[in-house]
Design an enzyme around this catalytic site. Sequence first.
Site, PDB file in Angstrom:
ATOM      1  N   ARG A 120      -7.474 -14.453   1.288  1.00 25.42           N
ATOM      2  CA  ARG A 120      -6.527 -13.477   0.728  1.00 25.42           C
ATOM      3  C   ARG A 120      -5.085 -13.954   0.903  1.00 25.42           C
ATOM      4  NH1 ARG A 120      -7.924  -8.041   0.253  1.00 25.42           N
ATOM      5  NH2 ARG A 120      -6.022  -7.327   1.266  1.00 25.42           N
ATOM      6  N   ARG A 151       1.129 -22.270   1.323  1.00 24.88           N
ATOM      7  CA  ARG A 151       2.074 -22.878   0.369  1.00 24.88           C
ATOM      8  C   ARG A 151       2.877 -23.986   1.012  1.00 24.88           C
ATOM      9  NH1 ARG A 151       4.377 -17.633  -0.633  1.00 24.88           N
ATOM     10  NH2 ARG A 151       3.022 -16.684  -2.208  1.00 24.88           N
ATOM     11  N   ARG A 206     -14.717  -0.955   9.505  1.00 21.96           N
ATOM     12  CA  ARG A 206     -13.687  -0.978  10.530  1.00 21.96           C
ATOM     13  C   ARG A 206     -12.798   0.225  10.306  1.00 21.96           C
ATOM     14  NH1 ARG A 206     -13.956  -2.801  15.419  1.00 21.96           N
ATOM     15  NH2 ARG A 206     -11.974  -3.773  15.927  1.00 21.96           N
ATOM     16  N   ARG A 258      -0.399  -4.584  13.964  1.00 20.53           N
ATOM     17  CA  ARG A 258       0.909  -4.684  13.318  1.00 20.53           C
ATOM     18  C   ARG A 258       1.733  -3.421  13.547  1.00 20.53           C
ATOM     19  NH1 ARG A 258      -1.813  -5.520   7.267  1.00 20.53           N
ATOM     20  NH2 ARG A 258      -3.146  -3.713   7.381  1.00 20.53           N
ATOM     21  N   GLU A 283      -0.621   0.019  14.386  1.00 20.96           N
ATOM     22  CA  GLU A 283      -1.966   0.085  13.810  1.00 20.96           C
ATOM     23  C   GLU A 283      -2.980  -0.501  14.790  1.00 20.96           C
ATOM     24  OE1 GLU A 283      -1.434  -0.899   9.566  1.00 20.96           O
ATOM     25  OE2 GLU A 283      -3.419  -1.804   9.707  1.00 20.96           O
ATOM     26  N   TYR A 285     -13.836  -4.990  -0.472  1.00 21.97           N
ATOM     27  CA  TYR A 285     -12.496  -5.077   0.105  1.00 21.97           C
ATOM     28  C   TYR A 285     -11.485  -5.125  -1.048  1.00 21.97           C
ATOM     29  CZ  TYR A 285      -9.149  -6.973   3.629  1.00 21.97           C
ATOM     30  OH  TYR A 285      -8.102  -7.200   4.482  1.00 21.97           O
TER      31      TYR A 285
HETATM   32  P1  FAD Z   1      -9.883   5.967  -0.872  1.00 18.93           P
HETATM   33  O1  FAD Z   1      -8.423   5.881  -0.907  1.00 18.93           O
HETATM   34  O2  FAD Z   1     -10.589   5.734   0.427  1.00 18.93           O
HETATM   35  O3  FAD Z   1     -10.305   7.394  -1.435  1.00 18.93           O
HETATM   36  C1  FAD Z   1     -11.592   7.939  -1.233  1.00 18.93           C
HETATM   37  C2  FAD Z   1     -11.396   9.429  -0.998  1.00 18.93           C
HETATM   38  O4  FAD Z   1     -12.682  10.043  -0.949  1.00 18.93           O
HETATM   39  C3  FAD Z   1     -10.722   9.734   0.329  1.00 18.93           C
HETATM   40  O5  FAD Z   1      -9.581  10.530   0.116  1.00 18.93           O
HETATM   41  C4  FAD Z   1     -11.798  10.458   1.124  1.00 18.93           C
HETATM   42  O6  FAD Z   1     -11.266  11.480   1.957  1.00 18.93           O
HETATM   43  C5  FAD Z   1     -12.664  11.042   0.027  1.00 18.93           C
HETATM   44  N1  FAD Z   1     -14.041  11.269   0.465  1.00 18.93           N
HETATM   45  C6  FAD Z   1     -14.877  10.370   1.019  1.00 18.93           C
HETATM   46  N2  FAD Z   1     -16.053  10.968   1.312  1.00 18.93           N
HETATM   47  C7  FAD Z   1     -15.938  12.260   0.935  1.00 18.93           C
HETATM   48  C8  FAD Z   1     -16.813  13.376   1.006  1.00 18.93           C
HETATM   49  N3  FAD Z   1     -18.030  13.283   1.541  1.00 18.93           N
HETATM   50  N4  FAD Z   1     -16.378  14.569   0.537  1.00 18.93           N
HETATM   51  C9  FAD Z   1     -15.127  14.694   0.009  1.00 18.93           C
HETATM   52  N5  FAD Z   1     -14.268  13.664  -0.081  1.00 18.93           N
HETATM   53  C10 FAD Z   1     -14.667  12.468   0.383  1.00 18.93           C
HETATM   54  N6  FAD Z   1      -4.112  -2.230  -1.304  1.00 18.93           N
HETATM   55  C11 FAD Z   1      -3.093  -2.872  -1.914  1.00 18.93           C
HETATM   56  O7  FAD Z   1      -3.150  -3.098  -3.128  1.00 18.93           O
HETATM   57  N7  FAD Z   1      -1.978  -3.258  -1.209  1.00 18.93           N
HETATM   58  C12 FAD Z   1      -1.850  -3.029   0.118  1.00 18.93           C
HETATM   59  O8  FAD Z   1      -0.825  -3.387   0.712  1.00 18.93           O
HETATM   60  C13 FAD Z   1      -2.915  -2.355   0.797  1.00 18.93           C
HETATM   61  N8  FAD Z   1      -2.840  -2.108   2.112  1.00 18.93           N
HETATM   62  C14 FAD Z   1      -3.860  -1.443   2.733  1.00 18.93           C
HETATM   63  C15 FAD Z   1      -3.751  -1.175   4.090  1.00 18.93           C
HETATM   64  C16 FAD Z   1      -4.754  -0.494   4.756  1.00 18.93           C
HETATM   65  C17 FAD Z   1      -4.623  -0.210   6.229  1.00 18.93           C
HETATM   66  C18 FAD Z   1      -5.915  -0.072   4.038  1.00 18.93           C
HETATM   67  C19 FAD Z   1      -7.024   0.662   4.744  1.00 18.93           C
HETATM   68  C20 FAD Z   1      -6.039  -0.340   2.684  1.00 18.93           C
HETATM   69  C21 FAD Z   1      -5.015  -1.024   2.022  1.00 18.93           C
HETATM   70  N9  FAD Z   1      -5.085  -1.296   0.656  1.00 18.93           N
HETATM   71  C22 FAD Z   1      -4.057  -1.961   0.028  1.00 18.93           C
HETATM   72  C23 FAD Z   1      -6.271  -0.897  -0.144  1.00 18.93           C
HETATM   73  C24 FAD Z   1      -6.123   0.465  -0.817  1.00 18.93           C
HETATM   74  O9  FAD Z   1      -5.917   1.458   0.168  1.00 18.93           O
HETATM   75  C25 FAD Z   1      -7.411   0.762  -1.583  1.00 18.93           C
HETATM   76  O10 FAD Z   1      -7.684  -0.248  -2.523  1.00 18.93           O
HETATM   77  C26 FAD Z   1      -7.401   2.087  -2.348  1.00 18.93           C
HETATM   78  O11 FAD Z   1      -6.697   3.092  -1.687  1.00 18.93           O
HETATM   79  C27 FAD Z   1      -8.844   2.522  -2.530  1.00 18.93           C
HETATM   80  O12 FAD Z   1      -8.904   3.700  -3.302  1.00 18.93           O
HETATM   81  P2  FAD Z   1     -10.279   4.477  -3.376  1.00 18.93           P
HETATM   82  O13 FAD Z   1     -10.077   5.629  -4.295  1.00 18.93           O
HETATM   83  O14 FAD Z   1     -11.385   3.535  -3.659  1.00 18.93           O
HETATM   84  O15 FAD Z   1     -10.575   4.968  -1.883  1.00 18.93           O
HETATM   85  N1  UDP Z   2      -4.747 -12.495   9.080  1.00 19.38           N
HETATM   86  C1  UDP Z   2      -4.457 -13.184  10.242  1.00 19.38           C
HETATM   87  N2  UDP Z   2      -3.188 -13.157  10.724  1.00 19.38           N
HETATM   88  C2  UDP Z   2      -2.187 -12.482  10.118  1.00 19.38           C
HETATM   89  C3  UDP Z   2      -2.489 -11.780   8.932  1.00 19.38           C
HETATM   90  C4  UDP Z   2      -3.779 -11.798   8.447  1.00 19.38           C
HETATM   91  O1  UDP Z   2      -5.346 -13.786  10.834  1.00 19.38           O
HETATM   92  O2  UDP Z   2      -1.061 -12.490  10.621  1.00 19.38           O
HETATM   93  C5  UDP Z   2      -6.142 -12.524   8.591  1.00 19.38           C
HETATM   94  C6  UDP Z   2      -6.980 -11.401   9.203  1.00 19.38           C
HETATM   95  O3  UDP Z   2      -8.306 -11.848   9.339  1.00 19.38           O
HETATM   96  C7  UDP Z   2      -6.873 -10.321   8.157  1.00 19.38           C
HETATM   97  C8  UDP Z   2      -6.957 -11.154   6.884  1.00 19.38           C
HETATM   98  O4  UDP Z   2      -6.182 -12.326   7.192  1.00 19.38           O
HETATM   99  O5  UDP Z   2      -7.913  -9.376   8.264  1.00 19.38           O
HETATM  100  C9  UDP Z   2      -6.436 -10.499   5.632  1.00 19.38           C
HETATM  101  O6  UDP Z   2      -5.081 -10.113   5.841  1.00 19.38           O
HETATM  102  P1  UDP Z   2      -4.387  -8.997   4.962  1.00 19.38           P
HETATM  103  O7  UDP Z   2      -2.954  -8.977   5.317  1.00 19.38           O
HETATM  104  O8  UDP Z   2      -4.750  -9.202   3.553  1.00 19.38           O
HETATM  105  O9  UDP Z   2      -5.113  -7.689   5.526  1.00 19.38           O
HETATM  106  P2  UDP Z   2      -4.978  -6.136   5.123  1.00 19.38           P
HETATM  107  O10 UDP Z   2      -3.527  -5.889   4.769  1.00 19.38           O
HETATM  108  O11 UDP Z   2      -5.932  -5.915   4.006  1.00 19.38           O
HETATM  109  O12 UDP Z   2      -5.384  -5.449   6.382  1.00 19.38           O
END
Ligand code: FAD
Ligand code: UDP
Length: 366
Positions: free
Chosen positions: A170, A174, A247, A279, A299, A347
Amino acid sequence: MYDYLIVGAGLFGSVFAHEASKRGKNCLVIDQREHVGGNIYTEEIEDIHVHKYGAHIFHTNNKHIWDYINQFAEFNRYTNAPVANYKGEIYNLPFNMNTFNKLWGVTTPEQAKQKIDQQRIAAKIENPTNLEEQAISLVGTDIYEKLIKGYTEKQWGRSAKQLPAFIIKRLPVRFTYDNNYFNDRYQGIPIGGYTAIIEKMLTGVDVKLNVDFFKERDQLEALADKVVFTGMIDQYFDYQFGVLDYRSLQFETQVLSTTDNFQGNAVVNYTDRETPYTRIIEHKHFEFGKQKHTVITREYPVEWADGLEPYYPINNDQNNAIYKQYKALANKKPTVLFGGRLATYKYYDMHQVIGEALATVNKEFE
Ligand code: FAD
Ligand code: UDP
């Protein structure tokens, strides 16, 4: 009463609900949380948009998806450039000439490549089969030890040898002095926060919050002809082939009134094994905020268990094999559409979820 019952008011459910309503369909969206938006939910705290479930930076290479999301918000020109803190030493991410220079003193791409080649050859890795081997073969052992191993093992709660190689791919590697974390053409943060996007998508759609699908499944299913399910696929099928691993995270958010700039960057990764969090996010920097105070979030990764939020699928061979069995069952249910990160056990980033939701819409209404 409804054409679609949509379980989950996250990005997938909301894009589907918006598109289905536009086509004259009646939708009911439910969510077990007390707000819409799923994991992209942002909340205003002391005049700062706080990314409640972790930093969310929108990025995509796909113009169609960029144009799509821009219907619902204007985006700023934020470029993600996290830094890594390894025991007090600061390194630029993703792995680039700035990182290589700080670590080895090299000043040219040629020197950096030589250094990485030496370390890869010494480690005797030819065909990487897991995250550790993939990382060493991309950036060598020094970077693996300082910037990847500790972070990865905290984040996933598993040895990097037991994790799939794709996770580390991911991150760009560079041989230029470019700290942009993403390679995509389009990137930014929505002005006004992500929640406003979801609210716009759901305008005119019936939404019920604090409703757990599994607590009133029969009554809810009876309300609609079809179901769009975006929760955990293993739970949907009563865990009959076993529980999929996820996780989870715990977020610790603090308002700081004694400083207006805690860490000088939106995202700082703590890459040593001992610091319990991965982080710290300083939310104001996503929007170049000038407030007199600041809000930060630490986090802490933890293993998912019932009652916690399943943030990340753990796509190792064992879980992928279990998922395949659930997927085969899902394929036999034409009245239920499974989508999003949890129901497809992928993912996915936001742009991929939008892409998948629009593909589902096209297939459903073609
Ligand atoms: P979700 O957002 O998980 O929505 C699912 C919903 O279903 C939830 O609100 C949940 O409460 C509901 N639900 C589940 N089960 C039930 C049930 N039984 N009854 C009623 N409701 C229910 N993407 C990026 O592009 N850029 C980023 O920088 C980025 N950073 C991220 C950082 C973190 C820490 C995480 C966890 C994800 C990140 N993502 C990022 C990914 C992004 O959050 C997801 O791709 C996106 O939000 C997924 O949308 P979704 O609708 O599939 O799921
Ligand atoms: N990662 C790492 N060191 C860093 C940042 C990321 O080892 O400083 C690795 C780690 O395994 C992480 C993965 O790269 O789970 C993907 O990172 P990303 O920033 O895409 O994670 P997300 O924002 O989805 O949690």
